[in-house]
Design an enzyme around this catalytic site. Structure first.
Site, PDB file in Angstrom:
ATOM      1  N   ASP A 112       0.825  -1.225   0.078  1.00  0.00           N
ATOM      2  CA  ASP A 112       0.042   0.102  -0.139  1.00  0.00           C
ATOM      3  C   ASP A 112       0.770   1.269   0.004  1.00  0.00           C
ATOM      4  OD1 ASP A 112      -2.534   1.334   0.023  1.00  0.00           O
ATOM      5  OD2 ASP A 112      -2.703   1.572   1.963  1.00  0.00           O
ATOM      6  N   ASP A 150      -3.797  -4.205  -5.331  1.00  0.00           N
ATOM      7  CA  ASP A 150      -2.784  -2.739  -5.539  1.00  0.00           C
ATOM      8  C   ASP A 150      -1.624  -3.002  -5.884  1.00  0.00           C
ATOM      9  OD1 ASP A 150      -5.289  -1.981  -4.933  1.00  0.00           O
ATOM     10  OD2 ASP A 150      -4.535  -0.968  -3.104  1.00  0.00           O
ATOM     11  N   ASP A 297     -11.387   1.119   5.449  1.00  0.00           N
ATOM     12  CA  ASP A 297     -10.098   1.294   4.355  1.00  0.00           C
ATOM     13  C   ASP A 297      -9.153   2.217   5.339  1.00  0.00           C
ATOM     14  OD1 ASP A 297     -11.711   0.139   2.420  1.00  0.00           O
ATOM     15  OD2 ASP A 297     -12.897   1.956   1.871  1.00  0.00           O
TER      16      ASP A 297
END
Length: 323
Positions: A112, A150, A297
């Site tokens: 991330d 991601d 999130d």
């Protein structure tokens, strides 16, 4: 971010649901449309645990009926303990229930880009050991696996040498799943419909070894409609075909896309649950709840004090009600 069936003596019984569904992947069989009963419902998902621990809460019945009782992915990372055993126990529980489990591997170094879900393995060597053990934990069982949400879409946040390292790690993961989990349907993450142009995502997927695995996953932990995701997935698959000579199927995360996207990704208001995990008749080969509905999130949006991956009954009920 943006977590053995024993032989029975007697009359022959129908094929287990998880095996029947797994065998239909890629077959285009129309009878698989809207099949949701074959996926495993995780009894220890964050929503299920919250419901068990808060039976007196007025929201518990709603969360149980609309979220905790539905099939969704289990995410595995550096919080999971010895990974081979953790994966093996989850897969075996699903197999004993005649269901198909959905798993997410989420432990790539620099995860991330240091954001709300930052973390990951401490080194490339540690990651290679971890992902090999993950694949070995599945073994010959049937499973659906999404690799590192991601990780490819976020390559731009890395220095050029680190991009090569990450791509190499994802390529290694693809080979390990092919070798150690030959019956699993494995998907690299391909971002979402508004992130990376389809031609560029095809190049990234190919470099990461997409040719070695089943396909790619879209919209993980995001909110884009299934229609938009299907269009993007078709464009990525066509770009793979045009550039590298092969096309790949894709799956779409529908856990929170019932109202589509408003352009925000971090706990936005007004989102809604999407259709439950199923095999549709066209477009994506599977619609899956990959993100656990109700899990935050990050410390943002409608949950400013709820760390990423933490279940919030307020987020959950908002998703149920679409507000």
């Amino acid at each position: 971010m943006r977590q053995s069936i024993r032989a029975i003596v007697g009359p022959r019984r129908a094929a287990p649901l998880w095996l029947a569904l797994a065998g239909l992947l890629g077959s285009g069989c129309a009878t698989a449309a809207n099949q949701s009963g074959g996926f495993y419902v995780d009894p220890d998902s964050n929503p299920a645990i919250w419901v068990r621990d808060h039976g007196g809460d007025a929201r518990a019945a709603k969360v149980r009926a609309s979220i905790a009782s539905k099939p969704m992915a289990r995410w595995f990372g550096n919080w999971s303990g010895p990974i081979g055993g953790a994966v093996s126990r989850f897969v075996e529980a699903a197999r004993s229930a005649d269901k198909l489990p959905i798993l997410v591997a989420y432990n790539v170094p620099g995860r991330d880009c240091g954001g709300h879900s930052g973390g990951g393995a401490g080194s490339p060597e540690a990651y290679r050991t971890w992902i090999s053990s993950f694949a070995s934990g599945i073994g010959n069982a049937r499973a659906v696996v999404v690799i590192e949400p991601d990780a490819l879409a976020q390559l731009d946040c890395l220095a050029s040498d680190q991009r090569a390292v990450r791509t190499g790690l994802l390529q290694y993961a693809a080979r390990e799943f092919k070798l150690r989990a030959p019956n699993a349907s494995v998907y690299h993450d391909g971002g979402n419909a508004s992130w990376v142009p389809a031609e560029e995502m095809a190049r990234r997927l190919n470099a990461a070894g997409a040719s070695e695995i089943r396909g790619f996953a879209l919209n993980v932990s995001n909110y884009h409609t299934t229609a938009d995701s299907n269009r993007y997935g078709a464009a990525v698959s066509a770009a793979l075909k045009n550039q590298f000579g092969y096309a790949k199927p894709f799956v779409v995360d529908t856990s929170r896309n019932g109202n589509g996207s408003n352009g925000e990704w971090c706990n936005p208001a007004g989102r809604k649950l999407g259709v439950v995990s199923q095999k549709p008749s066209s477009g994506a080969e599977m619609l899956l709840w990959v993100k656990v509905p109700g899990d935050s999130d990050g410390n943002c949006g409608i949950a400013p004090n709820t760390p990423a991956g933490t279940f919030s009954p307020d987020i959950a009920t908002r998703l149920i009600d679409g507000r």
